[in-house]
Design an enzyme around this catalytic site. Structure first.
Site, short mmCIF file in Angstrom:
data_model
loop_
_atom_site.label_atom_id
_atom_site.label_comp_id
_atom_site.label_asym_id
_atom_site.label_seq_id
_atom_site.Cartn_x
_atom_site.Cartn_y
_atom_site.Cartn_z
N GLU A 177 0.79 -1.23 0.00
CA GLU A 177 0.00 0.00 0.00
C GLU A 177 0.83 1.28 0.00
OE1 GLU A 177 -3.02 -0.11 3.02
OE2 GLU A 177 -3.95 -1.91 2.19
N GLU A 385 -5.29 -8.42 0.59
CA GLU A 385 -5.96 -8.06 1.85
C GLU A 385 -7.41 -7.77 1.60
OE1 GLU A 385 -4.43 -4.89 4.38
OE2 GLU A 385 -2.38 -5.58 3.99
#
Ligand code: FCB
Length: 478
Positions: A177, A385
């Site tokens: 991320e 995720e």
């Protein structure tokens, strides 16, 4: 195995099978679970330092002990085996491997080596992420990700980890991320290092992308057979009113500053023109040197997609805006460098304990779009995720009967099957998270785990969602 979640009462039809090569896993991150923050030579990361700032983390929680996974990894891996996991996504801590960003800490590397051996013994594929937000604090003091040098130091760190684990791991992820590690951390101020500087945030974003490309080059030159990739958190930004020009433009800008800022340099070797225009006043150009974009766009094998929810945006203000910011006391600002005049509207969707909307169809659309516009057959997609925090209650029988989380899991797995049915190359799913852990600025207040952690005793207990996941994995169908 006792079936506790009544799948016949789920909104998701039962009996849909997963492809044979689809991998089921869970994900964690070093700072969120390891603890042992100053054991065996590890030194401060930006999260250790940030957690000490007044008001940075709710109730001044920190990752000093976390789930004590550093000392309990063997039983944690046994637990993964019991769940039936095929793969486990974890991150290595730069400050453990190269304390203060320099030297090599044998003891730190030994820990990861033992962890990987235990996983392999259980036939669980180790899926390694090199950076899940825990930059050595000593490097932050030299400018952190806003300093271009950090990209080159990251490559050295990647090489150090590869020296020791390269013989046993083939799935390598450079970053987790980058949007959070740059925009949320250097512009929004909500995550470490807690800066609020749009120019530094854009520079950080670029330097992270550069470090990704450099590390891919380094690892590829060491071993051409590795599966190399990056994990991005991506959103689906919809206009509140698809006929309103202002709303369409709001969606375009958020898509640019959340998704395309990262996707385009990786897969197209350029930054999108409209985005460059949006941020033109922030002096971004000077950070992008000649040749950088050829590095950021090194071919990769896998893209990890982290998806929690999408968003509905508009140019029309709304009294009760949708906000996902943590309730920490330290001042924050918008994490977007150029999102003035954009408003987030609430939709008629269920929400989790994070106030995140539950929007599984967004995952189907997102995967299809990434496949069509960026990755195609050349790059495998994995959902690295996805998960939900709920206000778990331990019932009298000592168990968390988390019907909502089990349903969340089923809904999102079904959304992936919808994408696969539409021809998208999705090869795996990692639930976030294996166990409850340190949820950044929220501290230990938010629980995402399939496994409950009692932070007083460090006892782990399967929630009903864990047993539902175990059942799905065993049967390879919903
Ligand atoms: C993601 C992070 C992960 C976790 C989940 C809830 O953005 O990668 O560490 O905090 O959100």
């Amino acid at each position: 195995m006792t079936q506790v979640f009544d799948a016949s009462r789920s909104q998701v039809p039962t009996g849909r099978a997963f492809p044979d090569d689809f991998l089921f896993g869970t994900a964690t991150a070093a700072y969120q679970i390891e603890g042992a923050a100053h054991e065996d030579g590890r030194t401060d990361s930006i999260w250790d330092a940030f957690s000490r700032l007044p008001g940075a983390v709710v109730d001044a929680h920190n990752g000093e002990v976390a789930c004590d996974h550093y000392n309990r990894y063997e039983s944690d891996v046994r637990m993964m085996g019991e769940l039936g996991l095929q793969t486990y996504r974890f991150s290595t801590s730069w400050s453990r491997v190269r304390p203060d960003g320099k030297g090599v800490n044998r003891k730190g590397l030994d820990f990861y080596s033992r962890l990987v051996d235990s996983l392999l013994e259980k036939n669980i594929k180790p899926w390694l992420t090199l950076y899940h937000w825990d930059l050595p604090q000593a490097l932050e003091e030299k400018g952190g990700w806003a300093n271009r040098d950090t990209a080159y130091l990251f490559t050295e760190y990647a090489a150090t980890v590869h020296d020791v684990l390269g013989d046993r791991i083939d799935a390598w992820t450079t970053h987790n991320e980058p949007w959070c590690a740059s925009f949320l951390s250097y512009i929004g101020g909500e995550h470490a290092p807690g800066r609020q500087d749009p120019e530094a945030g854009l520079a950080a974003g670029h330097h992270i992308l550069l470090s990704h490309g450099l590390a891919v080059q380094e690892l590829r030159s060491r071993d051409a057979s590795l599966q190399l990739g990056i994990t991005l958190n991506l959103t689906v930004a919809d206009p509140v009113d698809p006929d309103a020009e202002g709303d369409l433009d709001a969606a375009r800008r958020i898509d640019g500053q959340f998704n395309r800022f990262f996707l385009d340099p990786i897969f197209r070797g350029s930054y999108p023109d409209d985005l460059l225009e949006d941020v033109a006043h922030l002096g971004f150009d000077k950070y992008v040197h000649d040749g950088d974009l050829a590095i950021t766009s090194q071919p990769i094998d896998a893209l990890g997609v982290n998806y929690y929810h999408g968003e509905a945006v508009s140019s029309t203000p709304v009294a009760d805006q949708m906000s996902t910011a943590a309730p920490s006391a330290r001042p924050k600002r918008s994490p977007f460098p150029a999102a003035e005049g954009i408003y987030w509207h609430k939709r008629d969707l269920p929400i989790t304990a994070m106030d995140w909307e539950v929007q599984p169809e967004g995952l189907t659309r997102l995967l299809r779009r990434i496949d069509e516009e960026y990755t195609g057959t050349a790059v495998k997609l994995y959902v690295t995720e996805n998960g939900a925090a709920y206000n778990d209650v331990v019932a009298e029988d000592g168990v968390v009967h988390d019907v909502e989380r089990a349903e969340f899991l089923r809904l999102h797995l079904a959304a992936i099957l919808d994408a696969i049915d539409a021809g998208t190359n999705v090869y795996g799913y990692f639930y976030w998270s294996l166990m409850d852990n340190f949820e950044w600025a929220w501290g230990y207040h938010k629980r995402f785990g399939l496994v409950r952690v009692d932070y007083e005793t460090q006892e782990r207990t399967f929630k009903d969602s864990a047993i539902e996941y175990q059942r799905i994995i065993a049967g390879r169908e919903l």
